[in-house]
Design a protein around this motif. Sequence first.
Motif, PDB file in Angstrom:
ATOM      1  N   LEU A   9       7.948  14.019  -2.071  1.00  0.00           N
ATOM      2  CA  LEU A   9       8.451  12.913  -1.275  1.00  0.00           C
ATOM      3  C   LEU A   9       9.622  12.287  -2.018  1.00  0.00           C
ATOM      4  CD1 LEU A   9       5.153  11.145  -0.062  1.00  0.00           C
ATOM      5  CD2 LEU A   9       6.650  12.659   1.269  1.00  0.00           C
ATOM      6  N   GLN A  10      10.509  11.636  -1.274  1.00  0.00           N
ATOM      7  CA  GLN A  10      11.727  11.064  -1.838  1.00  0.00           C
ATOM      8  C   GLN A  10      11.637   9.544  -1.896  1.00  0.00           C
ATOM      9  OE1 GLN A  10      14.677  12.553  -3.035  1.00  0.00           O
ATOM     10  NE2 GLN A  10      15.091  10.438  -3.656  1.00  0.00           N
ATOM     11  N   PRO A  11      11.557   8.938  -3.079  1.00  0.00           N
ATOM     12  CA  PRO A  11      11.577   7.470  -3.151  1.00  0.00           C
ATOM     13  C   PRO A  11      12.904   6.915  -2.639  1.00  0.00           C
ATOM     14  CG  PRO A  11      10.752   8.431  -5.189  1.00  0.00           C
ATOM     15  CD  PRO A  11      11.335   9.559  -4.398  1.00  0.00           C
ATOM     16  N   VAL A  12      12.799   5.868  -1.809  1.00  0.00           N
ATOM     17  CA  VAL A  12      13.977   5.275  -1.181  1.00  0.00           C
ATOM     18  C   VAL A  12      13.899   3.759  -1.343  1.00  0.00           C
ATOM     19  CG1 VAL A  12      15.201   4.897   0.997  1.00  0.00           C
ATOM     20  CG2 VAL A  12      14.171   7.135   0.500  1.00  0.00           C
ATOM     21  N   ALA A  13      14.973   3.165  -1.809  1.00  0.00           N
ATOM     22  CA  ALA A  13      15.075   1.700  -1.874  1.00  0.00           C
ATOM     23  C   ALA A  13      15.919   1.235  -0.695  1.00  0.00           C
ATOM     24  CB  ALA A  13      15.699   1.264  -3.194  1.00  0.00           C
ATOM     25  N   ASP A  14      15.318   0.474   0.208  1.00  0.00           N
ATOM     26  CA  ASP A  14      16.023  -0.013   1.390  1.00  0.00           C
ATOM     27  C   ASP A  14      16.170  -1.527   1.295  1.00  0.00           C
ATOM     28  OD1 ASP A  14      17.005  -0.733   3.844  1.00  0.00           O
ATOM     29  OD2 ASP A  14      15.658   0.546   5.001  1.00  0.00           O
ATOM     30  N   PRO A  58      11.971   1.235  -4.881  1.00  0.00           N
ATOM     31  CA  PRO A  58      11.920   2.517  -4.176  1.00  0.00           C
ATOM     32  C   PRO A  58      10.486   2.850  -3.755  1.00  0.00           C
ATOM     33  CG  PRO A  58      13.089   2.715  -6.278  1.00  0.00           C
ATOM     34  CD  PRO A  58      12.388   1.395  -6.291  1.00  0.00           C
ATOM     35  N   VAL A  59      10.319   3.247  -2.516  1.00  0.00           N
ATOM     36  CA  VAL A  59       9.022   3.723  -2.031  1.00  0.00           C
ATOM     37  C   VAL A  59       9.240   5.047  -1.321  1.00  0.00           C
ATOM     38  CG1 VAL A  59       8.124   1.381  -1.793  1.00  0.00           C
ATOM     39  CG2 VAL A  59       9.122   2.513   0.187  1.00  0.00           C
ATOM     40  N   ALA A  60       8.241   5.924  -1.410  1.00  0.00           N
ATOM     41  CA  ALA A  60       8.350   7.265  -0.843  1.00  0.00           C
ATOM     42  C   ALA A  60       7.618   7.394   0.488  1.00  0.00           C
ATOM     43  CB  ALA A  60       7.807   8.291  -1.838  1.00  0.00           C
ATOM     44  N   ALA A  61       6.719   6.466   0.795  1.00  0.00           N
ATOM     45  CA  ALA A  61       5.993   6.447   2.064  1.00  0.00           C
ATOM     46  C   ALA A  61       5.240   5.130   2.140  1.00  0.00           C
ATOM     47  CB  ALA A  61       5.017   7.613   2.168  1.00  0.00           C
ATOM     48  N   TYR A  62       4.957   4.689   3.382  1.00  0.00           N
ATOM     49  CA  TYR A  62       4.187   3.450   3.531  1.00  0.00           C
ATOM     50  C   TYR A  62       3.544   3.399   4.911  1.00  0.00           C
ATOM     51  CZ  TYR A  62       8.666   1.809   5.567  1.00  0.00           C
ATOM     52  OH  TYR A  62       9.818   1.671   6.298  1.00  0.00           O
ATOM     53  N   PRO A  63       2.459   2.617   5.045  1.00  0.00           N
ATOM     54  CA  PRO A  63       1.753   2.525   6.322  1.00  0.00           C
ATOM     55  C   PRO A  63       2.454   1.596   7.301  1.00  0.00           C
ATOM     56  CG  PRO A  63       0.689   1.114   4.711  1.00  0.00           C
ATOM     57  CD  PRO A  63       1.787   1.849   3.973  1.00  0.00           C
ATOM     58  N   LEU A  64       2.281   1.892   8.577  1.00  0.00           N
ATOM     59  CA  LEU A  64       2.840   1.091   9.659  1.00  0.00           C
ATOM     60  C   LEU A  64       1.677   0.511  10.449  1.00  0.00           C
ATOM     61  CD1 LEU A  64       5.472   3.748  10.835  1.00  0.00           C
ATOM     62  CD2 LEU A  64       5.726   2.024   9.030  1.00  0.00           C
ATOM     63  N   VAL A  65       1.386  -0.762  10.226  1.00  0.00           N
ATOM     64  CA  VAL A  65       0.229  -1.432  10.839  1.00  0.00           C
ATOM     65  C   VAL A  65       0.616  -2.897  11.080  1.00  0.00           C
ATOM     66  CG1 VAL A  65      -2.178  -2.138  10.502  1.00  0.00           C
ATOM     67  CG2 VAL A  65      -1.406   0.046   9.566  1.00  0.00           C
ATOM     68  N   GLY A  72       0.804  -1.214   0.000  1.00  0.00           N
ATOM     69  CA  GLY A  72       0.000   0.000   0.000  1.00  0.00           C
ATOM     70  C   GLY A  72       0.834   1.259   0.000  1.00  0.00           C
ATOM     71  N   ALA A  73       2.059   1.172  -0.494  1.00  0.00           N
ATOM     72  CA  ALA A  73       3.018   2.271  -0.397  1.00  0.00           C
ATOM     73  C   ALA A  73       2.757   3.356  -1.440  1.00  0.00           C
ATOM     74  CB  ALA A  73       4.439   1.735  -0.559  1.00  0.00           C
ATOM     75  N   ILE A  74       3.359   4.513  -1.200  1.00  0.00           N
ATOM     76  CA  ILE A  74       3.439   5.572  -2.201  1.00  0.00           C
ATOM     77  C   ILE A  74       4.754   5.408  -2.951  1.00  0.00           C
ATOM     78  CG2 ILE A  74       3.692   8.060  -2.566  1.00  0.00           C
ATOM     79  CD1 ILE A  74       1.902   8.528  -0.168  1.00  0.00           C
ATOM     80  N   ALA A  75       4.680   5.381  -4.277  1.00  0.00           N
ATOM     81  CA  ALA A  75       5.898   5.327  -5.087  1.00  0.00           C
ATOM     82  C   ALA A  75       6.488   6.719  -5.270  1.00  0.00           C
ATOM     83  CB  ALA A  75       5.604   4.702  -6.447  1.00  0.00           C
ATOM     84  N   GLY A  76       5.622   7.740  -5.350  1.00  0.00           N
ATOM     85  CA  GLY A  76       6.100   9.102  -5.518  1.00  0.00           C
ATOM     86  C   GLY A  76       4.961  10.097  -5.466  1.00  0.00           C
TER      87      GLY A  76
END
Length: 312
Positions: A43-48, A58-65, A30-34
């Motif tokens: 937002l800054q896409p980041v590959a971790d 790379p994802v720029a944001a994602y939910p924590l659940v 359910g992440a934001i790509a950009g």
Amino acid sequence: MSESTTQTGPQVLTLTRGAHRLDLLPTLGGAIAGWTSGDRALLQPVADPNLIAQEHHPVAAYPLVPYSNRIADAHFTFEGETFALSPNILGESNSIHGNAWEREWTVAHQSEDRAVLILDHRPENTLDGTDPAMQWPFTYRAALSYALVENGLDVELVVENRDTRPQPVGFGFHPFFPRSEDMRVSFDARGVWLSDASNLPQKHATAAGEWGFSGPTDVSARAIDNCFSGWSGHARVDWNDSGLSMTIEADPVFHHLVVFTAPGKPFVAMEPVSNMNDAIHHPEIPDRGLHVLKPAGLLQGKIRFRLVDADG
């Protein structure tokens, strides 16, 4: 609104409103790509590579659940029963950020500028063949709403306990903001959790001095990975050279803020969250932010990201 799938990546769902474009990854947590406005990345896409389930995308944001940040040693005891979780970050024995970011979400609603994603987690069933009880041992449903508005983005999270027993729940949202030398961040909080070598809370301190961010603060030279308690629910990011600023306004349920930054990295993460890090192991902390939901109980909250004039 449009959907696309590339040969090298997951499905992308695109929302637009005016100059704003939001690319979503429903099947990748359910992440934001950009998120962009014109040619400006908000937002800054980041590959971790340490986050195994993101598969280097790379994802720029994602939910924590259903919890934010770490659970120490990937195990906990709740109502007399001990549960073991799967460590989901390379190089650590802890589990991190729940399991919603590891799962495929279903698109329940979509329009030009809004999408609602749904995740049904059941310990006895997942699509990828992994042991879902090792991800999280309770049944829940999560709804995630993304809505572009005239001057920003609204993100709303709802978690419902669909188990037959109570379960401990926390949540949050993990956006990455583009980092630059002219970037300044500001927010008010009462305290900060100082971490040990495993990035687990060790000592609580007043959010003052080097841990005070009430005024615009340069964090480009600092390594920060800390949870701030008693957060006011308001934060601001200023990119001074461009005259661009963004405010973050979160409902009171998000009364912690995690800040994560490291020299040389292209991002600053400012994460509105309900619970302190490793909250499940700290029942002695009255405001740890962990919610025990009865069956059919809900936890919900909205976060508003708004672009403002440099003088606004």
